[in-house]
Motif scaffolding. Structure first.
Motif, PDB file in Angstrom:
ATOM      1  N   GLY B 288       2.688  28.736   9.450  1.00 41.34           N
ATOM      2  CA  GLY B 288       2.780  30.020   8.756  1.00 41.34           C
ATOM      3  C   GLY B 288       3.368  29.870   7.363  1.00 41.34           C
ATOM      4  N   ARG B 289       4.478  29.156   7.274  1.00 44.30           N
ATOM      5  CA  ARG B 289       5.132  28.946   5.985  1.00 44.30           C
ATOM      6  C   ARG B 289       4.270  28.159   5.032  1.00 44.30           C
ATOM      7  NH1 ARG B 289      11.300  27.159   5.446  1.00 44.30           N
ATOM      8  NH2 ARG B 289      10.910  27.394   3.223  1.00 44.30           N
ATOM      9  N   TRP B 290       3.653  27.159   5.597  1.00 44.62           N
ATOM     10  CA  TRP B 290       2.790  26.273   4.838  1.00 44.62           C
ATOM     11  C   TRP B 290       1.675  27.087   4.173  1.00 44.62           C
ATOM     12  CZ3 TRP B 290      -1.839  23.500   7.164  1.00 44.62           C
ATOM     13  CH2 TRP B 290      -2.263  22.426   6.351  1.00 44.62           C
ATOM     14  N   GLY B 291       1.025  27.943   4.959  1.00 39.52           N
ATOM     15  CA  GLY B 291      -0.058  28.769   4.446  1.00 39.52           C
ATOM     16  C   GLY B 291       0.427  29.736   3.379  1.00 39.52           C
ATOM     17  N   LEU B 292       1.610  30.314   3.620  1.00 42.34           N
ATOM     18  CA  LEU B 292       2.122  31.303   2.670  1.00 42.34           C
ATOM     19  C   LEU B 292       2.428  30.660   1.319  1.00 42.34           C
ATOM     20  CD1 LEU B 292       2.946  34.280   2.397  1.00 42.34           C
ATOM     21  CD2 LEU B 292       5.297  33.544   2.849  1.00 42.34           C
ATOM     22  N   SER B 293       3.116  29.496   1.348  1.00 40.46           N
ATOM     23  CA  SER B 293       3.469  28.889   0.062  1.00 40.46           C
ATOM     24  C   SER B 293       2.218  28.359  -0.639  1.00 40.46           C
ATOM     25  CB  SER B 293       4.520  27.789   0.246  1.00 40.46           C
ATOM     26  OG  SER B 293       4.065  26.860   1.175  1.00 40.46           O
ATOM     27  N   ALA B 294       1.216  27.956   0.139  1.00 44.60           N
ATOM     28  CA  ALA B 294      -0.038  27.521  -0.471  1.00 44.60           C
ATOM     29  C   ALA B 294      -0.739  28.691  -1.164  1.00 44.60           C
ATOM     30  CB  ALA B 294      -0.950  26.918   0.583  1.00 44.60           C
ATOM     31  N   THR B 295      -0.602  29.871  -0.569  1.00 46.12           N
ATOM     32  CA  THR B 295      -1.214  31.050  -1.187  1.00 46.12           C
ATOM     33  C   THR B 295      -0.545  31.351  -2.526  1.00 46.12           C
ATOM     34  OG1 THR B 295      -1.525  31.871   1.039  1.00 46.12           O
ATOM     35  CG2 THR B 295      -1.921  33.426  -0.736  1.00 46.12           C
ATOM     36  N   TYR B 296       0.777  31.224  -2.564  1.00 46.35           N
ATOM     37  CA  TYR B 296       1.503  31.463  -3.812  1.00 46.35           C
ATOM     38  C   TYR B 296       1.010  30.526  -4.909  1.00 46.35           C
ATOM     39  CZ  TYR B 296       5.019  34.459  -1.673  1.00 46.35           C
ATOM     40  OH  TYR B 296       5.648  35.473  -1.072  1.00 46.35           O
ATOM     41  N   SER B 297       0.811  29.240  -4.556  1.00 47.45           N
ATOM     42  CA  SER B 297       0.457  28.258  -5.582  1.00 47.45           C
ATOM     43  C   SER B 297      -1.051  28.046  -5.684  1.00 47.45           C
ATOM     44  CB  SER B 297       1.171  26.938  -5.286  1.00 47.45           C
ATOM     45  OG  SER B 297       0.824  26.521  -3.993  1.00 47.45           O
ATOM     46  N   LEU B 298      -1.825  28.948  -5.064  1.00 46.20           N
ATOM     47  CA  LEU B 298      -3.291  28.875  -5.127  1.00 46.20           C
ATOM     48  C   LEU B 298      -3.815  27.493  -4.724  1.00 46.20           C
ATOM     49  CD1 LEU B 298      -4.037  30.856  -8.406  1.00 46.20           C
ATOM     50  CD2 LEU B 298      -4.539  31.540  -6.053  1.00 46.20           C
ATOM     51  N   ASP B 299      -3.191  26.934  -3.695  1.00 42.38           N
ATOM     52  CA  ASP B 299      -3.581  25.614  -3.219  1.00 42.38           C
ATOM     53  C   ASP B 299      -4.775  25.777  -2.286  1.00 42.38           C
ATOM     54  OD1 ASP B 299      -3.729  23.047  -2.381  1.00 42.38           O
ATOM     55  OD2 ASP B 299      -1.584  22.832  -1.960  1.00 42.38           O
ATOM     56  N   LEU B 300      -5.970  25.836  -2.869  1.00 44.67           N
ATOM     57  CA  LEU B 300      -7.182  26.202  -2.130  1.00 44.67           C
ATOM     58  C   LEU B 300      -7.411  25.407  -0.846  1.00 44.67           C
ATOM     59  CD1 LEU B 300      -9.898  27.630  -1.745  1.00 44.67           C
ATOM     60  CD2 LEU B 300     -10.875  26.059  -3.412  1.00 44.67           C
ATOM     61  N   PRO B 301      -7.327  24.089  -0.876  1.00 46.57           N
ATOM     62  CA  PRO B 301      -7.614  23.350   0.367  1.00 46.57           C
ATOM     63  C   PRO B 301      -6.664  23.717   1.501  1.00 46.57           C
ATOM     64  CG  PRO B 301      -7.667  21.875  -1.510  1.00 46.57           C
ATOM     65  CD  PRO B 301      -7.134  23.178  -2.015  1.00 46.57           C
TER      66      PRO B 301
END
Lengths: 365, 335
Positions: B288-301
């Motif tokens: 969950g955390r991983w996905g959320l922080s990736a969304t913040y940084s637009l980490d598409l993969p």
């Protein structure tokens, strides 16, 4: 006597003179937010082994409630049961739950209407029958119970019982479900069988089969049977005695033949007038009873039937509206009891009611 | 039954493919260039339009979307080589790409974070089922009594507090202010390193999830039980001479459990897809955390991987629920 888990009929102390089931002055009351509801009010009857009592009345007249009291099925927290019910000499009212459990399904069994709802949808029919057997035969093995279940299914006329025993209730037809219900009721050879509208949910041809089956089984096991119904045809077919209930009270009680040929209470007349007869003259009229059963929260003063009674003006004064008639013999020494102020109900029936409902009978006479 | 499961799995595969396309398209056609985060990173935040253009070229964002999607799918099944900046990374199948932020393989990160989320989800779900069902049964048996009313209203109160506030207060008091031994130490330790630390670290998150979730399960169970106990077959069971325990559990609960299990299957799926608040508040590195922080940084993969993972979990839990439903209720036939 000591309650034993044995199903031997000899285990119950019934003297020859005392009927197997004695109900005396039974009252059942439910507290509701609007005040207490007295669903059954001072009902008394007796029933011997091998005999059948029919209880008739409209919905809400207290017929099911009074019979459920015989099995102690009313939650003591939500109801008050007063009076006396003796089964094989044992007092049921106020009996502790463990003793009651030994009686239920064992000496006294009940068959419910609508077997689809009354059987558990998630368990196989055979398992439900076996469970009823095992609870009263703790020493029996599961295999014995299964064998017994198959035997009972066979006895009530289910084809290929050793295969159908593993079916779920929804895989049975309506008539077969009711048969399975009867098999479950009879699995411990009860002395008293209460059938609560056993044929209501079935079509007529199946109804007749089920009634025949009940009669056969009763003859075979010599049980006492209480049959609750609103169908006077069922009564005529099955019952030795009839108890007519209205608004929680017995309003007429007597031998079936007497009751059907010489009914003595306007409510019974009303029930008889409402029965369609396929053989009757097409001129014969079906006469419904006007109005609805009274609210048990606020029963009318006097005779409970007076607001709907077509004959109350034949009673002098406003006796019907003020005084509750007592349940008294029709004539001195008669076993036919009625609760009505009419001085000569027989005359009223012959001259006013019979010509309306069965003109052909009157002409013959 | 087997044919039914195969059919459902095929439909599930179609669902997952559609989800992966949607998430791919969403980023592709989004207002911000997907290459910008990596450009910022590589150029120490001096990402000029020309540099951005170079990165877009290198990352393939100038190719048509279907060819890039094709490359992505190919990577999932046979692996591929990915070039980012000056480095070339071998991404073996199943290749979900490379995290633009950490430069690690997305699949490896997923596998690394999965045990934490599974631990939280399994423990929390088990606790709320084990708490909720018995409390619900007890309340249904005493329905209308003072205890029942008090329980129902206090549970309504708990469940009307937002979960993040509930968990945050729990962490604040038990860990930060009172520092309760055992309960107070939260965080994830892999159970194969230290089962005890794993257990104590997750105890508070489990209890939070358990208490909060059990209020719902108490309500479901109570409702289903009240309904079941009013059924005719319960009266039949009593009339047979069965004791109250057999009547309530073998006949009542058996019927009441079917809808509860159904909801439980879906809820478990939701939890597995990422226990976002729990991971954040108790500082646990899960999905969950991983996905959320990736969304913040637009980490598409990474975002694609988490969404895909959630889709797979939901498809599987739905199939599982339907299969269980037919196992529990003989009237339901799967076809």
């Amino acid at each position: 006597m000591t309650a034993t888990p044995s199903v031997e009929r000899s285990g119950t102390t019934v003297s020859d003179s005392d009927p197997f089931l004695v109900v005396e002055d039974l009252s059942v009351e439910f507290p509701t937010p609007d005040g207490p509801v007295r669903a059954v009010n001072g009902v008394s009857y007796t029933l011997e082994l091998g005999k059948t009592l029919g209880i008739v009345g409209e919905s809400g007249s207290g017929k099911s409630v009074s019979s459920m009291a015989v099995l102690g099925l009313h939650d003591p927290k939500r109801s008050t049961v007063a009076g006396s019910i003796r089964v094989g000499g044992q007092e049921i009212v106020g009996m502790a739950e463990p003793g009651m459990r030994k009686l239920r399904g064992n000496q006294v069994a009940m068959i419910f209407q609508d077997a689809l709802a009354a059987l558990h949808p998630f368990y196989r029919v055979g398992a439900q029958l076996a469970e009823a057997y095992l609870v009263h035969h703790p020493k029996a093995s599961k295999r014995d119970a299964r064998r017994r279940a198959i035997e009972m299914l066979d006895r009530v006329g289910i084809p290929q019982p050793d295969g159908r025993v593993d079916d779920f209730p929804h895989q049975f037809s309506g008539g077969m479900r009711q048969r399975a219900m009867i098999a479950m009721g009879l699995i411990n050879d009860p002395s008293l069988l209460i059938a609560d509208e056993p044929t209501t949910a079935l079509d007529v041809t199946v109804q007749a089969q089920i009634l025949d089956l009940l009669q056969d089984l009763q003859r075979e096991f010599n049980s006492a049977v209480v049959i609750i119904t609103h169908d006077l045809g069922v009564i005529a077919e099955m019952a030795d005695d009839v108890l007519v209930m209205y608004a929680g009270r017995a309003v007429e009680y007597g031998a079936t033949k007497q009751m059907l040929t010489r009914p003595a209470m306007p409510y019974t007349w009303g029930l008889l007038s409402s029965v369609p007869d396929v053989q009757a003259d097409t001129d014969a009229r079906l006469i419904p009873i006007p109005g609805n059963p009274p609210s048990l929260l606020d029963p009318p003063p006097g005779c409970s039937f007076n607001p709907r009674c077509a004959h109350r003006d034949k009673v002098p004064g406003d006796l019907c509206r003020t005084t509750l008639p007592e349940l008294l013999p029709l004539a001195a020494g008669s076993k036919h009891l009625k609760r009505c102020h009419l001085a000569d109900p027989e005359a009223v029936y012959q001259s006013e009611v019979l010509p309306e409902i069965a003109p052909d009978l009157v002409e013959e006479a | 039954m087997f044919a039914y499961i195969v059919k459902r799995l095929l439909i599930g595969v179609v669902t997952i493919v559609l989800v992966s396309m949607a998430i791919f398209a969403l980023f592709w056609y989004g207002p911000s260039s997907p290459a910008r985060p990596i450009c910022n990173q590589e150029t120490s935040n001096r990402c000029t339009p020309e540099r951005l253009e170079n990165f877009e070229e290198q990352l393939g964002y100038n190719n048509p979307i279907w060819s890039e999607y094709g490359a992505y799918v190919k990577g999932v099944f046979v692996g591929r080589t990915i070039e980012i900046g000056n480095s070339t990374i071998d991404c073996d199948a199943p290749c979900l790409g490379v995290s633009q932020r950490s430069r690690a393989l997305v699949w490896d990160e997923l596998i690394e974070r999965l045990p934490a989320t599974v631990s939280i989800a399994a423990g929390g779900a088990a606790l709320y089922l084990l708490l909720g069902v018995p409390i619900g049964v007890a309340a249904a048996r005493r329905r209308g009594s003072f205890a029942d009313k008090a329980l129902v209203s206090s549970f309504l109160f708990i469940s009307s507090v937002p979960y993040y506030l509930f968990a945050l207060l729990a962490w604040l008091y038990f860990t930060l202010i009172w520092d309760v031994p055992i309960l107070g130490s939260s965080g994830y330790t892999p159970p194969w390193e230290s089962p005890w630390d794993w257990f104590t670290g997750l105890l508070l998150p489990w209890i939070c999830l358990g208490i909060f979730g059990c209020t719902q399960y108490t309500r479901y169970t109570r409702g289903a039980m009240v309904e079941a106990l009013n059924e005719d077959y319960i009266r039949t069971a009593t009339a047979k001479g069965l004791g109250p325990r057999q009547v309530v559990y073998r006949h009542g609960l058996r019927a009441a459990l079917v809808p509860v299990i159904t909801i439980f299957g879906i809820d478990l799926g939701v939890l597995l897809a990422g226990t976002l608040f729990t991971e954040y508040i108790f500082d646990i590195q899960g999905i969950g955390r991983w996905g959320l922080s990736a969304t913040y940084s637009l980490d598409l993969p990474v975002v694609s991987a988490t969404v895909l993972f959630a889709a797979i979990i939901m498809v599987l839990s739905n199939i599982l629920v339907d299969v269980m439903y037919s196992a529990l209720d003989p009237r339901v036939r799967l076809a």
